[in-house]
Design a protein around this motif. Sequence first.
Motif, PDB file in Angstrom:
ATOM      1  N   VAL A 113       0.798  -0.727   0.317  1.00 51.60           N
ATOM      2  CA  VAL A 113       0.421   0.175   0.063  1.00 51.60           C
ATOM      3  C   VAL A 113       0.645   0.889  -0.216  1.00 51.60           C
ATOM      4  N   ALA A 127      -7.484   1.168  -2.135  1.00 52.71           N
ATOM      5  CA  ALA A 127      -5.638   1.496  -2.159  1.00 52.71           C
ATOM      6  C   ALA A 127      -4.813   2.057  -3.641  1.00 52.71           C
ATOM      7  N   SER A 151      -3.713   5.006   1.367  1.00 51.11           N
ATOM      8  CA  SER A 151      -5.370   3.846   1.497  1.00 51.11           C
ATOM      9  C   SER A 151      -6.041   5.184   0.924  1.00 51.11           C
ATOM     10  N   GLU A 174      -0.641   2.628   5.181  1.00 48.64           N
ATOM     11  CA  GLU A 174       0.280   2.906   4.211  1.00 48.64           C
ATOM     12  C   GLU A 174       1.437   1.776   4.578  1.00 48.64           C
ATOM     13  N   PRO A 199      -9.898  -1.374   5.200  1.00 45.87           N
ATOM     14  CA  PRO A 199      -9.106  -0.119   5.207  1.00 45.87           C
ATOM     15  C   PRO A 199      -7.285  -0.536   5.832  1.00 45.87           C
ATOM     16  N   GLN A 200      -6.531  -0.232   5.102  1.00 45.92           N
ATOM     17  CA  GLN A 200      -4.756  -0.967   6.121  1.00 45.92           C
ATOM     18  C   GLN A 200      -3.707   0.561   5.684  1.00 45.92           C
TER      19      GLN A 200
END
Length: 77
Positions: free
Chosen positions: A9, A17, A12, A38, A35-36
């Motif tokens: 990533v 992403a 995001s 960077e 969501p993750q």
Amino acid sequence: MCIGAPVQVIESHGFTARCRGRNGEEEINMMLVGPQPEGTWLVNFLGSARDVLTEEEARRINEAMDELAALVAASGG
């Protein structure tokens, strides 16, 4: 052949992403992993993140994919 490949990533945006991997940069759907932040490594399969990886797992998968590509190239495929 379709196989998942590691991507990292770089930006995001919630459930999408911007990621960088073997095939350059691409927009990845994050609905399955959420969501993750960077810097997170993911398995990308057909434009969707399927799992979160450690940096070590991503490195090992990339090494295996490099070896597979070398074998295919050596066999004329």
